[in-house]
Design a protein around this motif. Structure first.
Motif, PDB file in Angstrom:
ATOM      1  N   GLY A 132       6.562  57.311  74.880  1.00 60.50           N
ATOM      2  CA  GLY A 132       6.857  57.541  75.929  1.00 60.50           C
ATOM      3  C   GLY A 132       8.188  57.266  76.320  1.00 60.50           C
ATOM      4  O   GLY A 132       9.360  57.849  77.078  1.00 60.50           O
ATOM      5  N   LEU A 133       9.324  56.290  75.889  1.00 66.00           N
ATOM      6  CA  LEU A 133      10.874  55.746  75.994  1.00 66.00           C
ATOM      7  C   LEU A 133      11.561  56.319  74.918  1.00 66.00           C
ATOM      8  O   LEU A 133      12.177  57.696  76.281  1.00 66.00           O
ATOM      9  CB  LEU A 133      11.066  54.840  75.315  1.00 66.00           C
ATOM     10  CG  LEU A 133      12.386  54.572  75.402  1.00 66.00           C
ATOM     11  CD1 LEU A 133      12.592  53.811  77.126  1.00 66.00           C
ATOM     12  CD2 LEU A 133      12.953  52.945  75.327  1.00 66.00           C
ATOM     13  N   PRO A 134      11.380  57.207  74.103  1.00 59.78           N
ATOM     14  CA  PRO A 134      11.818  58.224  73.662  1.00 59.78           C
ATOM     15  C   PRO A 134      12.100  60.076  74.336  1.00 59.78           C
ATOM     16  O   PRO A 134      12.742  60.824  74.375  1.00 59.78           O
ATOM     17  CB  PRO A 134      11.690  58.546  72.331  1.00 59.78           C
ATOM     18  CG  PRO A 134      11.508  57.622  71.752  1.00 59.78           C
ATOM     19  CD  PRO A 134      10.590  56.535  73.577  1.00 59.78           C
ATOM     20  N   LEU A 135      11.121  60.276  74.631  1.00 59.45           N
ATOM     21  CA  LEU A 135      10.742  61.027  75.425  1.00 59.45           C
ATOM     22  C   LEU A 135      11.724  61.391  76.701  1.00 59.45           C
ATOM     23  O   LEU A 135      11.798  62.462  76.862  1.00 59.45           O
ATOM     24  CB  LEU A 135       9.164  61.781  75.780  1.00 59.45           C
ATOM     25  CG  LEU A 135       9.019  62.925  76.683  1.00 59.45           C
ATOM     26  CD1 LEU A 135       9.378  64.430  75.752  1.00 59.45           C
ATOM     27  CD2 LEU A 135       7.376  63.479  76.740  1.00 59.45           C
ATOM     28  N   LEU A 136      11.682  60.006  77.363  1.00 60.80           N
ATOM     29  CA  LEU A 136      11.630  60.276  78.542  1.00 60.80           C
ATOM     30  C   LEU A 136      13.312  60.598  78.721  1.00 60.80           C
ATOM     31  O   LEU A 136      14.272  60.978  79.171  1.00 60.80           O
ATOM     32  CB  LEU A 136      11.350  58.747  79.499  1.00 60.80           C
ATOM     33  CG  LEU A 136      11.665  58.964  80.483  1.00 60.80           C
ATOM     34  CD1 LEU A 136      11.835  59.470  81.599  1.00 60.80           C
ATOM     35  CD2 LEU A 136      11.976  57.312  81.310  1.00 60.80           C
ATOM     36  N   GLY A 147      19.004  62.685  78.835  1.00 65.80           N
ATOM     37  CA  GLY A 147      20.002  62.414  78.537  1.00 65.80           C
ATOM     38  C   GLY A 147      20.461  64.038  78.393  1.00 65.80           C
ATOM     39  O   GLY A 147      21.079  64.805  79.193  1.00 65.80           O
ATOM     40  N   ALA A 148      19.234  64.989  78.264  1.00 63.56           N
ATOM     41  CA  ALA A 148      19.375  66.365  78.462  1.00 63.56           C
ATOM     42  C   ALA A 148      20.124  67.226  80.387  1.00 63.56           C
ATOM     43  O   ALA A 148      20.971  67.982  80.358  1.00 63.56           O
ATOM     44  CB  ALA A 148      18.192  67.042  78.425  1.00 63.56           C
ATOM     45  N   VAL A 149      19.205  66.505  81.403  1.00 63.13           N
ATOM     46  CA  VAL A 149      19.544  66.503  82.601  1.00 63.13           C
ATOM     47  C   VAL A 149      21.076  65.419  82.808  1.00 63.13           C
ATOM     48  O   VAL A 149      21.820  65.897  83.592  1.00 63.13           O
ATOM     49  CB  VAL A 149      19.058  65.870  83.203  1.00 63.13           C
ATOM     50  CG1 VAL A 149      18.916  65.756  85.062  1.00 63.13           C
ATOM     51  CG2 VAL A 149      17.320  65.955  83.418  1.00 63.13           C
ATOM     52  N   ILE A 154      21.446  62.316  72.240  1.00 59.04           N
ATOM     53  CA  ILE A 154      22.132  61.205  72.104  1.00 59.04           C
ATOM     54  C   ILE A 154      21.081  60.080  73.259  1.00 59.04           C
ATOM     55  O   ILE A 154      20.775  58.853  72.829  1.00 59.04           O
ATOM     56  CB  ILE A 154      23.003  61.638  72.908  1.00 59.04           C
ATOM     57  CG1 ILE A 154      24.872  61.467  72.565  1.00 59.04           C
ATOM     58  CG2 ILE A 154      23.612  59.536  73.690  1.00 59.04           C
ATOM     59  CD1 ILE A 154      25.471  62.188  73.231  1.00 59.04           C
ATOM     60  N   GLY A 155      20.435  60.661  73.771  1.00 54.18           N
ATOM     61  CA  GLY A 155      19.273  60.380  74.662  1.00 54.18           C
ATOM     62  C   GLY A 155      17.888  59.861  73.810  1.00 54.18           C
ATOM     63  O   GLY A 155      17.490  58.288  73.673  1.00 54.18           O
ATOM     64  N   PHE A 156      17.624  59.910  72.524  1.00 52.08           N
ATOM     65  CA  PHE A 156      17.088  60.072  71.830  1.00 52.08           C
ATOM     66  C   PHE A 156      16.929  58.794  71.027  1.00 52.08           C
ATOM     67  O   PHE A 156      16.737  58.099  70.616  1.00 52.08           O
ATOM     68  CB  PHE A 156      16.174  61.133  71.100  1.00 52.08           C
ATOM     69  CG  PHE A 156      15.243  60.977  69.620  1.00 52.08           C
ATOM     70  CD1 PHE A 156      13.786  60.743  70.315  1.00 52.08           C
ATOM     71  CD2 PHE A 156      15.667  60.908  68.759  1.00 52.08           C
ATOM     72  CE1 PHE A 156      13.470  60.877  69.137  1.00 52.08           C
ATOM     73  CE2 PHE A 156      15.171  60.764  67.930  1.00 52.08           C
ATOM     74  CZ  PHE A 156      13.075  60.414  68.276  1.00 52.08           C
ATOM     75  N   CYS A 157      18.482  59.355  69.931  1.00 54.38           N
ATOM     76  CA  CYS A 157      18.811  57.913  69.119  1.00 54.38           C
ATOM     77  C   CYS A 157      18.473  57.077  70.039  1.00 54.38           C
ATOM     78  O   CYS A 157      19.324  55.773  69.521  1.00 54.38           O
ATOM     79  CB  CYS A 157      19.907  58.285  68.692  1.00 54.38           C
ATOM     80  SG  CYS A 157      20.182  59.982  67.371  1.00 54.38           S
ATOM     81  N   ALA A 158      19.410  56.804  71.256  1.00 53.41           N
ATOM     82  CA  ALA A 158      19.476  55.598  71.848  1.00 53.41           C
ATOM     83  C   ALA A 158      18.262  55.219  71.568  1.00 53.41           C
ATOM     84  O   ALA A 158      18.100  53.519  71.589  1.00 53.41           O
ATOM     85  CB  ALA A 158      20.300  55.687  73.110  1.00 53.41           C
ATOM     86  N   ALA A 159      17.049  56.002  72.960  1.00 51.80           N
ATOM     87  CA  ALA A 159      16.033  54.758  72.925  1.00 51.80           C
ATOM     88  C   ALA A 159      15.108  54.702  70.880  1.00 51.80           C
ATOM     89  O   ALA A 159      14.684  53.388  71.204  1.00 51.80           O
ATOM     90  CB  ALA A 159      14.962  56.184  73.630  1.00 51.80           C
ATOM     91  N   HIS A 216      14.507  45.723  71.027  1.00 51.30           N
ATOM     92  CA  HIS A 216      13.255  45.574  72.139  1.00 51.30           C
ATOM     93  C   HIS A 216      12.808  44.824  71.298  1.00 51.30           C
ATOM     94  O   HIS A 216      12.308  45.125  70.396  1.00 51.30           O
ATOM     95  CB  HIS A 216      12.484  46.852  72.325  1.00 51.30           C
ATOM     96  CG  HIS A 216      11.445  47.100  73.353  1.00 51.30           C
ATOM     97  ND1 HIS A 216       9.772  46.664  72.574  1.00 51.30           N
ATOM     98  CD2 HIS A 216      11.107  46.237  74.649  1.00 51.30           C
ATOM     99  CE1 HIS A 216       9.451  45.923  73.425  1.00 51.30           C
ATOM    100  NE2 HIS A 216      10.066  46.088  74.553  1.00 51.30           N
ATOM    101  N   ARG A 217      11.842  43.149  71.423  1.00 54.44           N
ATOM    102  CA  ARG A 217      11.454  42.913  70.847  1.00 54.44           C
ATOM    103  C   ARG A 217      10.509  41.484  71.669  1.00 54.44           C
ATOM    104  O   ARG A 217      10.953  41.838  72.628  1.00 54.44           O
ATOM    105  CB  ARG A 217      11.572  41.560  70.350  1.00 54.44           C
ATOM    106  CG  ARG A 217      12.913  41.453  69.380  1.00 54.44           C
ATOM    107  CD  ARG A 217      11.953  42.361  68.398  1.00 54.44           C
ATOM    108  NE  ARG A 217      13.216  42.367  67.083  1.00 54.44           N
ATOM    109  CZ  ARG A 217      13.055  43.457  66.618  1.00 54.44           C
ATOM    110  NH1 ARG A 217      12.261  44.470  66.383  1.00 54.44           N
ATOM    111  NH2 ARG A 217      14.287  44.000  65.415  1.00 54.44           N
ATOM    112  N   SER A 218       8.967  42.498  71.695  1.00 53.66           N
ATOM    113  CA  SER A 218       8.036  41.951  72.613  1.00 53.66           C
ATOM    114  C   SER A 218       7.562  40.686  72.232  1.00 53.66           C
ATOM    115  O   SER A 218       7.551  40.321  71.012  1.00 53.66           O
ATOM    116  CB  SER A 218       6.753  43.155  72.037  1.00 53.66           C
ATOM    117  OG  SER A 218       5.922  42.871  70.882  1.00 53.66           O
TER     118      SER A 218
END
Length: 153
Positions: A83-87, A92-94, A113-118, A126-128
């Motif tokens: 979900g996070l990479p897709l969002l 990023g596209a918007v 860029i959005g995908f790479c950042a996610a 991110h560490r759960s």
């Protein structure tokens, strides 16, 4: 809980590194080929992958153990991983579109860029909490436990 059998290959503090034991065909799997997901993972991955798990029972190197993870944890991980990479790609596209550049290249670059950042955030940032991760729930000693498919209780 979803569980599987594994062998401890090394320990450190409150964690152990385990190798998942391959499963043989059983009544819940395809009787000729076994678990298809195991066969598919062998095609794309290493023969033996080591996984870090919580070790509250103090299992030692060489022991066979049962490792379990809650279904809710698996669902949570899948939502973050997909979900996070897709969002981030969509946002990023918007953002690429609203920058005023009419070129589709701005949208593609923004999505990339959005995908790479996610991906970077999921991989390194991110560490759960470790108390929800895979955990050793029982010890079977040095002899391998009976073989069979992983169960979902």
């Amino acid at each position: 809980m979803i569980d599987t059998e594994a062998r401890v290959v090394r320990t450190e503090a409150d964690h152990a590194w385990v190798v998942i034991r391959p499963h043989t065909p059983c009544g819940n799997c395809d009787p000729q080929t076994g678990c298809r997901s195991v066969a598919i993972s062998r095609m794309f991955g290493q023969a033996q992958q080591h996984y870090r798990v919580n070790n509250p029972l103090g299992a030692e190197q060489g022991e066979y153990v049962k490792v379990a993870v809650a279904e809710r944890t698996l669902l949570h991980s899948a939502l973050w991983a997909y979900g996070l990479p897709l969002l981030a790609m969509l946002l990023g596209a918007v953002l690429g579109r609203v920058t005023g550049l009419v070129s589709p290249l701005a949208e593609v670059c923004g999505a990339a860029i959005g995908f790479c950042a996610a991906f970077a955030w999921l991989r390194w940032g991110h560490r759960s909490s470790t108390d929800r991760g895979p955990t050793i729930v029982s010890r079977h000693g040095r002899m391998p436990p009976p073989r069979g498919c992983a169960s979902a209780d």
